[in-house]
Motif scaffolding. Structure first.
Motif: not given
Length: 171
Positions: A148-171
């Motif tokens: 995932d890529l989080s974009i905030g007011p002053h920075r961007e951050r890329i995170n590698v996710l576990t399968p559980d984190q992917v499921a949580d993010a898209t549920s």
């Protein structure tokens, strides 16, 4: 009840289409688009769909949606939210737009190319200048599956996710 689909008066082979989709607070909805792409709108989401013979553009003013993109090499599939373009490269991905200050892209299959577009007023006043950002006009960011890529007011951050984190993010 919040849907207005307006097919344009063009020949069927031109594949032009425009529609607005929205969900109320607490409501969810799945929409199949004319190219067989599927969009799952989460609560309180507003989306404009504009298909032409050369492009598939979806403009999300706010909310969250999962995009299951049908392959069509002749027309790019782009989701635009808060000044960023998310271009599908054969994929399934989720975009959450919590206003201009926070976006989150989660890619579950394939890849998504992310490009920051300058606001119209900046583009008009300084045709060659780009607002300060981690995304330059020469380099887009490609986000891979299970990332995932989080974009905030002053920075961007890329995170590698576990399968559980992917499921949580898209549920």
């Amino acid at each position: 009840p919040q849907v207005t689909a307006v097919p344009r008066n063009e020949a069927p082979h031109q594949r032009a289409f425009a529609a607005d989709y929205a969900t109320l607070i607490g409501q969810r909805r799945t929409v199949e688009l004319p190219d067989h792409s599927e969009v799952q709108l989460n609560t309180n989401t507003q989306l404009r769909v504009e298909y032409s013979t050369t492009a598939r553009l979806l403009i999300m003013s706010h909310g969250e949606a999962i995009f299951h993109v049908a392959k069509d090499p002749s027309r790019a599939f782009t989701v635009r939210a808060a000044g960023f373009d998310f271009k599908a490269l054969g994929t399934v991905f989720n975009v959450r737009a919590d206003g201009q200050d926070h976006l989150r892209l989660t890619v579950t299959e394939g890849r998504v190319r992310v490009h920051r577009t300058p606001p119209a007023e900046i583009a008009r006043s300084t045709a060659h200048a780009v607002p300060p950002t981690a995304f330059s006009d020469a380099t887009d960011v490609v986000v891979e599956a299970n990332t995932d890529l989080s974009i905030g007011p002053h920075r961007e951050r890329i995170n590698v996710l576990t399968p559980d984190q992917v499921a949580d993010a898209t549920s």
